[in-house]
Write a protein that holds these residues in place. Structure first.
Motif, PDB file in Angstrom:
ATOM      1  N   ARG A  56       0.833  -1.208   0.000  1.00  0.00           N
ATOM      2  CA  ARG A  56       0.000   0.000   0.000  1.00  0.00           C
ATOM      3  C   ARG A  56       0.866   1.255   0.000  1.00  0.00           C
ATOM      4  NH1 ARG A  56      -3.016  -3.233   3.610  1.00  0.00           N
ATOM      5  NH2 ARG A  56      -2.041  -2.213   5.417  1.00  0.00           N
ATOM      6  N   ALA A  57       1.908   1.247   0.817  1.00  0.00           N
ATOM      7  CA  ALA A  57       2.786   2.419   0.899  1.00  0.00           C
ATOM      8  C   ALA A  57       3.481   2.677  -0.440  1.00  0.00           C
ATOM      9  CB  ALA A  57       3.808   2.235   2.010  1.00  0.00           C
ATOM     10  N   LEU A  58       3.931   1.605  -1.089  1.00  0.00           N
ATOM     11  CA  LEU A  58       4.619   1.773  -2.368  1.00  0.00           C
ATOM     12  C   LEU A  58       3.662   2.262  -3.451  1.00  0.00           C
ATOM     13  CD1 LEU A  58       6.935  -1.364  -2.319  1.00  0.00           C
ATOM     14  CD2 LEU A  58       7.617   1.013  -2.015  1.00  0.00           C
ATOM     15  N   ARG A  59       2.433   1.794  -3.422  1.00  0.00           N
ATOM     16  CA  ARG A  59       1.450   2.280  -4.401  1.00  0.00           C
ATOM     17  C   ARG A  59       1.169   3.776  -4.210  1.00  0.00           C
ATOM     18  NH1 ARG A  59      -1.163  -2.954  -3.526  1.00  0.00           N
ATOM     19  NH2 ARG A  59      -0.895  -4.201  -5.428  1.00  0.00           N
ATOM     20  N   GLN A  60       1.352   4.248  -2.988  1.00  0.00           N
ATOM     21  CA  GLN A  60       1.148   5.666  -2.698  1.00  0.00           C
ATOM     22  C   GLN A  60       2.412   6.499  -2.947  1.00  0.00           C
ATOM     23  OE1 GLN A  60      -0.237   5.544   1.343  1.00  0.00           O
ATOM     24  NE2 GLN A  60      -2.211   4.617   0.788  1.00  0.00           N
ATOM     25  N   GLY A  61       3.472   5.838  -3.424  1.00  0.00           N
ATOM     26  CA  GLY A  61       4.684   6.553  -3.796  1.00  0.00           C
ATOM     27  C   GLY A  61       5.730   6.686  -2.710  1.00  0.00           C
ATOM     28  N   HIS A  62       5.625   5.909  -1.618  1.00  0.00           N
ATOM     29  CA  HIS A  62       6.622   6.043  -0.554  1.00  0.00           C
ATOM     30  C   HIS A  62       8.000   5.605  -1.048  1.00  0.00           C
ATOM     31  CE1 HIS A  62       8.462   5.978   3.409  1.00  0.00           C
ATOM     32  NE2 HIS A  62       7.405   6.614   3.851  1.00  0.00           N
ATOM     33  N   PRO A  63       9.070   6.322  -0.660  1.00  0.00           N
ATOM     34  CA  PRO A  63      10.396   6.038  -1.210  1.00  0.00           C
ATOM     35  C   PRO A  63      11.234   5.020  -0.442  1.00  0.00           C
ATOM     36  CG  PRO A  63      10.487   8.053   0.055  1.00  0.00           C
ATOM     37  CD  PRO A  63       9.065   7.586   0.119  1.00  0.00           C
ATOM     38  N   TRP A  64      10.691   4.432   0.625  1.00  0.00           N
ATOM     39  CA  TRP A  64      11.485   3.492   1.421  1.00  0.00           C
ATOM     40  C   TRP A  64      10.782   2.146   1.545  1.00  0.00           C
ATOM     41  CZ3 TRP A  64      11.957   7.424   6.003  1.00  0.00           C
ATOM     42  CH2 TRP A  64      12.879   8.420   5.669  1.00  0.00           C
ATOM     43  N   LEU A  65      11.597   1.093   1.515  1.00  0.00           N
ATOM     44  CA  LEU A  65      11.129  -0.245   1.881  1.00  0.00           C
ATOM     45  C   LEU A  65      12.010  -0.739   3.017  1.00  0.00           C
ATOM     46  CD1 LEU A  65       9.343  -2.771   1.325  1.00  0.00           C
ATOM     47  CD2 LEU A  65      11.215  -3.604  -0.110  1.00  0.00           C
ATOM     48  N   ARG A  87      15.824   1.727  -1.322  1.00  0.00           N
ATOM     49  CA  ARG A  87      15.432   3.115  -1.565  1.00  0.00           C
ATOM     50  C   ARG A  87      14.867   3.184  -2.982  1.00  0.00           C
ATOM     51  NH1 ARG A  87      19.346   3.488   2.404  1.00  0.00           N
ATOM     52  NH2 ARG A  87      19.119   5.241   3.846  1.00  0.00           N
ATOM     53  N   ILE A  88      13.610   3.560  -3.073  1.00  0.00           N
ATOM     54  CA  ILE A  88      12.872   3.433  -4.316  1.00  0.00           C
ATOM     55  C   ILE A  88      13.245   4.539  -5.309  1.00  0.00           C
ATOM     56  CG2 ILE A  88      10.592   3.259  -5.363  1.00  0.00           C
ATOM     57  CD1 ILE A  88      11.345   0.988  -3.392  1.00  0.00           C
ATOM     58  N   LEU A  89      13.538   4.121  -6.524  1.00  0.00           N
ATOM     59  CA  LEU A  89      13.839   5.054  -7.606  1.00  0.00           C
ATOM     60  C   LEU A  89      12.630   5.300  -8.504  1.00  0.00           C
ATOM     61  CD1 LEU A  89      17.329   3.668  -8.721  1.00  0.00           C
ATOM     62  CD2 LEU A  89      16.906   5.714  -7.355  1.00  0.00           C
ATOM     63  N   HIS A  90      11.823   4.252  -8.697  1.00  0.00           N
ATOM     64  CA  HIS A  90      10.742   4.365  -9.672  1.00  0.00           C
ATOM     65  C   HIS A  90       9.571   3.494  -9.231  1.00  0.00           C
ATOM     66  CE1 HIS A  90       9.153   5.212 -13.692  1.00  0.00           C
ATOM     67  NE2 HIS A  90       8.746   3.958 -13.732  1.00  0.00           N
ATOM     68  N   GLY A 126      17.464  14.555  -2.308  1.00  0.00           N
ATOM     69  CA  GLY A 126      17.254  13.152  -1.972  1.00  0.00           C
ATOM     70  C   GLY A 126      15.958  12.563  -2.484  1.00  0.00           C
ATOM     71  N   GLU A 127      15.251  11.886  -1.567  1.00  0.00           N
ATOM     72  CA  GLU A 127      14.000  11.215  -1.882  1.00  0.00           C
ATOM     73  C   GLU A 127      13.001  12.149  -2.552  1.00  0.00           C
ATOM     74  OE1 GLU A 127      15.812   8.785   1.412  1.00  0.00           O
ATOM     75  OE2 GLU A 127      15.805  10.856   0.725  1.00  0.00           O
ATOM     76  N   ASN A 128      13.013  13.396  -2.166  1.00  0.00           N
ATOM     77  CA  ASN A 128      12.018  14.357  -2.634  1.00  0.00           C
ATOM     78  C   ASN A 128      12.247  14.789  -4.081  1.00  0.00           C
ATOM     79  OD1 ASN A 128      10.747  14.866   0.168  1.00  0.00           O
ATOM     80  ND2 ASN A 128      12.937  15.095   0.491  1.00  0.00           N
ATOM     81  N   ASP A 129      13.415  14.467  -4.619  1.00  0.00           N
ATOM     82  CA  ASP A 129      13.694  14.686  -6.035  1.00  0.00           C
ATOM     83  C   ASP A 129      13.911  13.367  -6.768  1.00  0.00           C
ATOM     84  OD1 ASP A 129      13.677  17.532  -6.764  1.00  0.00           O
ATOM     85  OD2 ASP A 129      15.226  17.732  -5.212  1.00  0.00           O
ATOM     86  N   GLY A 130      13.458  12.268  -6.164  1.00  0.00           N
ATOM     87  CA  GLY A 130      13.525  10.978  -6.829  1.00  0.00           C
ATOM     88  C   GLY A 130      14.859  10.280  -6.787  1.00  0.00           C
ATOM     89  N   LEU A 131      15.808  10.783  -5.983  1.00  0.00           N
ATOM     90  CA  LEU A 131      17.129  10.154  -5.860  1.00  0.00           C
ATOM     91  C   LEU A 131      17.414   9.927  -4.376  1.00  0.00           C
ATOM     92  CD1 LEU A 131      18.987  12.284  -8.552  1.00  0.00           C
ATOM     93  CD2 LEU A 131      18.294   9.894  -8.753  1.00  0.00           C
TER      94      LEU A 131
END
Length: 417
Positions: free
Chosen positions: A30-39, A81-84, A123-128
């Motif tokens: 659910r978190a990843l579907r909502q765009g969260h950048p961490w697993l 750390r999620i990139l995409h 960082g995470e807020n710019d997709g990196l």
């Protein structure tokens, strides 16, 4: 200063060509579907083979559908750390260049405003995620927070060269990274990765003011760009006001106050080298009449002790700025941080002149904005100096927030009754 030879970067083992396949908990899905950048580590339910730092990990849902791809780090509780998100993507130089181009576009107006020092990648807020890139005019500083980025540095540097021309690119490593030399393949903190750095004291401008930052030894990458808009607000409040800047570091708020017409400015910090840099920043702006006219003094001391001493000596200021470092980096430190903010508030309003102005900030992400503002207001009321908060602020445009945990900066501007 150490310069990384080209062969050193060439000897960094590339990430494995084979991608790790991971299954995760329903909550993580659910978190990843909502765009969260961490697993997180505990969210992984199935992993068939081990991975190395920097390997690309593909995350699937219960129906084996693609959820996300990111950088794997077996040494961190943030395991990926999620990139995409959302659909498969090739993570390569072109992908990195696209992310960097988008980040640069979001900051494109800053140089037109007299600002050549700012955060290029947040960082995470710019997709990196796990990576910060700060621009100091012609020098770029990469701050790396996870070993997962090390195998990708050669590709990232090539992508960066596509997007922005730089005289030099400097590597800074987080404390955790510096404790993992086996994963660095010879790379060191403060190493120049590309180009040249003639002098570690790099000059840049911010809203037309000139600053100098030590990008090799300074805190973070050498300067705190996140307070740029709050510093500008202070300049608009400072005319004719005797000013105290607590936790002054290299004097950012102090210089802005002087440029705004403060006749006297006292910079207080425990670090004598930081205060020496503050003096230097004033020297760089003596061509400005308001700065040249201001009396700037420095005091190297503990903030709490110095504020108490100023109170005992009945010294009063018309404008007091309090910008402490992060006081709660872990959950268990939150209560102590709130008490520290309250103590700082009581000490600060005690040295404020009647009808003075308090500017107080927090960069502790674990203390919410609501709790911070409430703590400051309560502490001021307890010593019979109630606040009229006339402005609150958060993050500047070069520090965007894309997920809840990414928000950390909050600042209040208050008239003290």
């Amino acid at each position: 200063m150490t310069i990384a030879p080209a062969e050193l970067l060439a000897h960094i083992p590339p990430p494995s060509g084979r991608r790790l396949a991971l299954r995760v908990t329903p909550a993580a899905q659910r978190a990843l579907r909502q765009g969260h950048p961490w697993l997180f580590e505990q969210a992984i339910t199935d992993q068939r083979e081990p991975g190395r730092p920097g390997d690309l990990a593909v995350i699937f849902d219960d129906q084996r559908r693609f959820l996300a791809i990111g950088l794997y780090d077996p040494t961190s509780v943030i395991r990926v750390r999620i990139l995409h998100h959302g659909a498969p993507a090739a993570i390569n130089q072109a992908w990195f260049a696209a992310q960097l181009t988008a980040a640069a576009a979001r900051r494109a107006d800053l140089p037109t405003q007299g600002t050549t020092g700012y955060r290029l990648v947040h960082g995470e807020n710019d997709g990196l995620p796990g990576l910060v890139i700060d621009r100091y005019d012609a020098i770029l500083v990469l701050k790396v927070y996870t070993a997962a980025w090390i195998p990708h540095l050669p590709t990232l540097l090539a992508a960066l060269a596509e997007v922005m021309t730089a005289q030099g690119v400097v590597l800074r490593l987080s404390r955790e990274m510096r404790r993992q030399p086996a994963l660095l393949y010879g790379l060191e903190d403060a190493m120049t990765l590309a180009g040249d750095l003639p002098n570690p004291a790099v000059r840049f401008t911010e809203n037309g003011l000139c600053f100098e930052a030590d990008v090799l030894r300074g805190q973070k990458t050498g300067f705190f760009f996140d307070q740029r808009e709050n510093r500008a607000a202070v300049a608009g409040l400072a005319a004719g006001r005797r000013t105290l800047n607590v936790f002054a570091y290299t004097g950012g708020f102090s210089l802005y106050a002087a440029s705004g017409g403060a006749p006297e400015v006292l910079s207080l910090d425990i670090s004598a080298p930081a205060l020496a840099a503050a003096v230097r920043n004033f020297e760089l702006n003596q061509h400005l009449p308001a700065v040249a006219a201001a009396t700037h003094t420095v005091l190297a001391a503990d903030a709490f002790d110095a504020l108490a001493a100023l109170r005992e000596r009945r010294q009063r200021f018309d404008l007091v700025i309090v910008d402490p470092p992060a006081l709660a980096k872990q959950e268990r430190e939150i209560e102590g941080a709130v008490r520290a903010y309250q103590r700082l508030t009581r000490l600060s309003v005690d040295v404020l002149a009647p009808a003075g102005t308090l500017v107080m900030a927090s960069c502790s992400s674990r203390v919410s904005a609501a709790d911070f503002f409430a703590a400051v207001e309560q502490a001021a009321a307890e010593v019979d100096r109630p606040l009229h908060i006339f402005a609150r602020s958060g993050h500047a445009l070069d520090h965007p927030i894309a997920f809840a945990e990414g928000a950390y900066l909050k600042c209040l501007f208050a008239a003290v009754r």
